[in-house]
Design a protein around this motif. Structure first.
Motif, PDB file in Angstrom:
ATOM      1  N   ILE A 163     -78.352  79.141  59.478  1.00 33.52           N
ATOM      2  CA  ILE A 163     -78.457  77.702  59.689  1.00 33.52           C
ATOM      3  C   ILE A 163     -78.050  76.970  58.413  1.00 33.52           C
ATOM      4  O   ILE A 163     -77.960  77.556  57.342  1.00 33.52           O
ATOM      5  CB  ILE A 163     -79.885  77.278  60.106  1.00 33.52           C
ATOM      6  CG1 ILE A 163     -80.901  77.648  59.017  1.00 33.52           C
ATOM      7  CG2 ILE A 163     -80.256  77.883  61.438  1.00 33.52           C
ATOM      8  CD1 ILE A 163     -82.297  77.130  59.293  1.00 33.52           C
ATOM      9  N   ASP A 167     -85.261  72.646  60.222  1.00 30.67           N
ATOM     10  CA  ASP A 167     -84.920  73.864  60.955  1.00 30.67           C
ATOM     11  C   ASP A 167     -85.284  75.072  60.111  1.00 30.67           C
ATOM     12  O   ASP A 167     -85.152  75.062  58.887  1.00 30.67           O
ATOM     13  CB  ASP A 167     -83.427  73.921  61.272  1.00 30.67           C
ATOM     14  CG  ASP A 167     -83.019  72.910  62.321  1.00 30.67           C
ATOM     15  OD1 ASP A 167     -83.866  72.564  63.153  1.00 30.67           O
ATOM     16  OD2 ASP A 167     -81.859  72.460  62.295  1.00 30.67           O
ATOM     17  N   ASP A 200     -83.978  79.600  65.255  1.00 32.30           N
ATOM     18  CA  ASP A 200     -84.858  78.441  65.429  1.00 32.30           C
ATOM     19  C   ASP A 200     -86.285  78.954  65.489  1.00 32.30           C
ATOM     20  O   ASP A 200     -86.901  79.018  66.545  1.00 32.30           O
ATOM     21  CB  ASP A 200     -84.480  77.682  66.706  1.00 32.30           C
ATOM     22  CG  ASP A 200     -85.239  76.379  66.862  1.00 32.30           C
ATOM     23  OD1 ASP A 200     -85.657  75.824  65.840  1.00 32.30           O
ATOM     24  OD2 ASP A 200     -85.419  75.934  68.005  1.00 32.30           O
ATOM     25  N   ASP A 237     -85.991  72.426  66.717  1.00 36.18           N
ATOM     26  CA  ASP A 237     -84.560  72.143  66.552  1.00 36.18           C
ATOM     27  C   ASP A 237     -84.302  70.643  66.541  1.00 36.18           C
ATOM     28  O   ASP A 237     -84.784  69.904  67.397  1.00 36.18           O
ATOM     29  CB  ASP A 237     -83.784  72.787  67.714  1.00 36.18           C
ATOM     30  CG  ASP A 237     -82.333  72.365  67.716  1.00 36.18           C
ATOM     31  OD1 ASP A 237     -81.729  72.376  66.636  1.00 36.18           O
ATOM     32  OD2 ASP A 237     -81.833  72.010  68.796  1.00 36.18           O
ATOM     33  N   ALA A 292     -79.675  73.414  64.508  1.00 41.62           N
ATOM     34  CA  ALA A 292     -79.771  74.823  64.901  1.00 41.62           C
ATOM     35  C   ALA A 292     -79.324  74.962  66.352  1.00 41.62           C
ATOM     36  O   ALA A 292     -79.190  73.989  67.067  1.00 41.62           O
ATOM     37  CB  ALA A 292     -81.202  75.323  64.739  1.00 41.62           C
ATOM     38  N   LYS A 352     -80.897  77.031  68.638  1.00 43.66           N
ATOM     39  CA  LYS A 352     -81.986  77.548  69.481  1.00 43.66           C
ATOM     40  C   LYS A 352     -81.661  78.920  70.045  1.00 43.66           C
ATOM     41  O   LYS A 352     -81.906  79.201  71.213  1.00 43.66           O
ATOM     42  CB  LYS A 352     -82.285  76.574  70.634  1.00 43.66           C
ATOM     43  CG  LYS A 352     -82.990  75.301  70.212  1.00 43.66           C
ATOM     44  CD  LYS A 352     -83.446  74.514  71.429  1.00 43.66           C
ATOM     45  CE  LYS A 352     -84.256  73.298  71.023  1.00 43.66           C
ATOM     46  NZ  LYS A 352     -84.709  72.513  72.179  1.00 43.66           N
TER      47      LYS A 352
END
Length: 422
Positions: A175, A322, A351, A356, A360, A362
């Motif tokens: 991320i 995140d 995540d 989120d 991100a 997820k």
């Protein structure tokens, strides 16, 4: 006349290198995928077999790469040129330069068309730099890697999970943007090498050595009216001893962008490789950091265990933070001179706490990769593996070559990678 000039240049080159240690190395690799299957959600399963050119880049397969390196050095100076040749897709065109430039070339109908070279054709790119010493002071200049801290990401086979998805590099990987990616490679900006000028000096310090570095990194640092600063800064200090390695650095690649990191590698227990890292980056609106731990155990000369653990945080534009977590491990066993077997497993959560904020994806995956390495001899290997990825959360849309878009639920490959180093 041209032949005479060529002969003079060749003679000059040979004469110059007669006073230096010269080495030429060539690495050749085929990263094939014998079987590749993707199961989307709500769509037919996609399958491809016998891919030799990297179309189905999964499990370590992908664009082929050859590395041709020239090194010449003596006691007070040296130079290196490293050509990376990649051959993917059609292989119909030859272009020297950046692999992302757009040029015009004729298609099969004789018509001129713009082509973007992004690894689908032959591209030549690489590393080039020189260095010189004034007693204990060394200057290095050009485009090169400069890392001190050991990443302990060595795996038994080619393209193992401990080397994939950028998790081998210190800093954010899953991320965030690229501000902290591979940040302790001090001659990079956002994970990419740039032209740099670095001075370093090594002194004795107690029972160890202290290395100090400072340099300029080619980048538009600041531009105001008619004034432009075309390089950022980096400062690095590292202490090395028989007990511990410690490194700290500060990188300022652009005005109001700051990156720093602290890395510690204790050497307290024999056969127990350890490394711990903290990397932080901040610009006007965003901040991010990554905490890395590398833990291994050499059970015997034949049996080795390795792991990479990474926790990441990313806060963008003042929104919710995140977080991501990666845990990957490998066990390898040398059966005999011919074969080494290994098994990789990895957990990737993009995540971690379900907060989120749009940065991100997820997604969460568990990956398995058992395999075998066959040794024809020194530096001549074949790595064959079976990789299976199971996505326990949506990994977003995957766009296929026919233009349709689906959510990928699982993916499996049988990569076979041939490699020789001469």
């Amino acid at each position: 006349m041209k032949k005479v000039i060529g002969a003079v240049l060749a003679a000059s080159l040979v004469a110059g290198m007669a006073f230096a240690d010269v080495a030429v190395t060539l690495n050749a690799r085929l990263r094939s995928n014998m079987y590749h299957q993707v199961k989307p959600d709500g769509a037919d399963t996609r399958t491809e077999t016998f891919d030799l050119t990297g179309n189905s880049a999964h499990g370590g397969s992908g664009t082929n790469a050859e590395d041709l390196k020239f090194v010449a050095k003596n006691d007070y100076m040296g130079a290196e040129v490293d050509f990376i040749l990649t051959n993917g897709g059609s292989g119909k065109n030859l272009y020297v330069g950046s692999s992302h430039d757009v040029v015009q070339s004729k298609n099969d109908k004789g018509e001129y068309k713009d082509y973007t070279f992004a690894g689908n054709d032959i591209a030549i790119d690489g590393t080039y730099y020189g260095w010189m010493k004034f007693s204990g002071l060394k200057f290095t200049f050009g485009k090169f890697d400069s890392r001190f801290s050991n990443r302990y990401n060595v795996t038994a086979g080619e393209s193992g999970l401990l080397n994939s998805d950028n998790i081998a590099k210190y800093g954010n990987a899953l991320i965030g943007d690229k501000t902290t990616l591979d940040a302790n490679n001090i001659t990079t900006i956002e994970g990419d090498k740039v032209v740099a000028l670095v001075a370093d000096y090594t002194v004795d310090a107690g029972d160890g050595k202290l290395l100090l570095k400072g340099g300029l990194l080619s980048n538009e640092y600041k531009k105001e009216d008619n004034k432009t600063q075309s390089a950022g800064y980096v400062f690095d200090g590292a202490y090395q001893s028989d007990v511990v390695d410690i490194e700290g650095f500060v990188k300022m690649p652009k005005d109001k962008v700051n990156v720093f990191g602290v890395y510690v590698a204790p050497k307290v227990v024999e056969n127990l490789p350890l490394a711990f890292a903290f990397t932080y980056g901040k610009n006007d609106k965003d901040s991010q950091y990554a905490v890395d731990a590398r833990v291994g155990y050499n059970v015997s000369d034949a049996l080795k265990l390795s792991s990479v653990i990474k926790y990441e945080s990313y806060k963008k534009d003042g929104k919710d933070t995140d977080t991501a977590l990666t845990v990957a491990a490998e066990a390898s066993y040398i059966v005999n001179d011919l074969a080494t077997v290994f098994a990789d497993v990895g957990y990737y959560n993009y995540d971690l706490y379900g907060k989120d904020n749009g940065t991100a994806s997820k997604k969460c995956a568990i990956k398995f990769r058992p395999g075998i390495v066959l040794n024809a001899g020194k530096s001549a290997t074949v790595t064959a593996a079976l990789q299976y990825d199971s996505w326990t959360k949506s990994d977003g849309n995957t766009v296929w070559t026919d233009g349709t878009s689906w959510i990928k639920k699982s993916e499996m490959s049988i990569p076979v990678i041939f490699k020789v180093c001469l």
